[in-house]
Scaffold this motif. Structure first.
Motif, PDB file in Angstrom:
ATOM      1  N   LEU A 178      42.084  50.537  37.361  1.00  0.00           N
ATOM      2  CA  LEU A 178      43.482  50.841  37.598  1.00  0.00           C
ATOM      3  C   LEU A 178      44.145  49.774  38.464  1.00  0.00           C
ATOM      4  O   LEU A 178      45.244  49.292  38.151  1.00  0.00           O
ATOM      5  N   ILE A 179      43.461  49.366  39.536  1.00  0.00           N
ATOM      6  CA  ILE A 179      44.004  48.324  40.402  1.00  0.00           C
ATOM      7  C   ILE A 179      44.188  47.026  39.626  1.00  0.00           C
ATOM      8  O   ILE A 179      45.232  46.364  39.694  1.00  0.00           O
ATOM      9  N   ASN A 180      43.170  46.649  38.868  1.00  0.00           N
ATOM     10  CA  ASN A 180      43.270  45.392  38.116  1.00  0.00           C
ATOM     11  C   ASN A 180      44.336  45.459  37.029  1.00  0.00           C
ATOM     12  O   ASN A 180      45.014  44.462  36.754  1.00  0.00           O
ATOM     13  N   ALA A 181      44.513  46.623  36.415  1.00  0.00           N
ATOM     14  CA  ALA A 181      45.549  46.767  35.404  1.00  0.00           C
ATOM     15  C   ALA A 181      46.938  46.569  35.994  1.00  0.00           C
ATOM     16  O   ALA A 181      47.839  46.029  35.343  1.00  0.00           O
ATOM     17  N   VAL A 182      47.109  46.978  37.258  1.00  0.00           N
ATOM     18  CA  VAL A 182      48.418  46.902  37.896  1.00  0.00           C
ATOM     19  C   VAL A 182      48.664  45.535  38.523  1.00  0.00           C
ATOM     20  O   VAL A 182      49.764  44.978  38.413  1.00  0.00           O
ATOM     21  N   VAL A 183      47.642  44.960  39.198  1.00  0.00           N
ATOM     22  CA  VAL A 183      47.919  43.784  40.033  1.00  0.00           C
ATOM     23  C   VAL A 183      47.261  42.486  39.580  1.00  0.00           C
ATOM     24  O   VAL A 183      47.679  41.413  40.016  1.00  0.00           O
TER      25      VAL A 183
END
Length: 244
Positions: free
Chosen positions: A38-43
């Motif tokens: 989720l973090i990598n998908a966003v940032v």
């Protein structure tokens, strides 16, 4: 600097991320790996990187191979494998990480066609004489000592037939403030928020990164707050333009 937050004038090179500690709580660590997607998908911007830099190269070649160094829980490698298959590209992807905990987590996830994981250092693959069309890493450069970073970049040049692309966070007060506020209600029971803030404090500005990068590499900023290192520069890679 934003009130209530630490100064980011210099890199916090002595700060240690909790997940990097050998005695990190295994449950919190596994939860962290599970939430990385989720973090990598966003940032992290890897969908953009794939569309702009990787897909054109693989389309021109009709497929190829990619190495993800420091693949962690494997979510970036997994996403790249799925995007390539969706685009009809035959791309074999290998994710490597020397941490047995990361390798165990990545290997335990559902299999994705064309994707394999190994517990290894990049130097191990150099010693084996391995070569890949593309070599990448995600949010890893800030973890390394100066000596480790030079070794990694040297390894990636030897391992990459066409392109090395390393993406990392850019140290920025607004990035720190927004990540701190935006993640506060989420990610309980993991190291995501604390380690993300430490990562920003440890990361480079673009100017700092270029001062420690060997000749032959090109730096590029992508918003929001991402640094990219290319070797060779995009204008010299088949299928990529300078304005990609």
């Amino acid at each position: 600097m934003t009130p209530g937050f630490p100064s980011l004038a210099e890199r916090a090179v002595d700060a240690v991320e909790e997940m990097d500690r050998p005695d990190a709580d295994p449950r919190r660590l596994e939860r962290t790996y599970a939430q990385f997607w989720l973090i990598n998908a966003v940032v992290s911007g890897w969908r953009r990187n794939y569309v702009r830099y990787l897909r054109p190269l693989f389309r021109e070649a009709g497929g190829g191979s990619l190495l993800d160094i420091g693949s962690g829980g494997g979510d970036v490698a997994r996403s790249l494998a799925r995007w390539a298959r969706r685009d009809g590209l035959d791309v074999e992807i290998t994710g490597i990480d020397p941490d047995p905990r990361a390798h165990a987590f990545a290997s335990a996830q559902p299999a994705v066609k064309g994707l394999t994981f190994r517990q290894a250092f990049s130097s191990d693959l150099v010693a084996e004489g391995q070569v890949f069309d593309v070599v990448i890493s995600n949010h890893m450069l800030h973890h390394l000592t100066p000596e480790q970073m030079q070794a990694l970049l040297a390894d990636s040049r030897q391992l990459a037939r066409h392109l090395s692309l390393h993406s990392d966070i850019e140290r920025n007060p607004w990035a720190y403030a927004l990540f701190s506020i935006g993640t506060r209600p989420f990610f309980p029971g993991s190291f995501i928020r604390a380690d993300g803030l430490t990562s920003i404090r440890r990361s480079f500005t673009r100017e700092e990164l270029l001062t420690v990068t060997p000749p032959g590499w090109q730096g590029r900023q992508h918003r929001p707050w991402q640094n990219l290192l290319f070797c060779p520069p995009p204008g010299r890679v088949p299928g990529l333009s300078k304005e990609a």
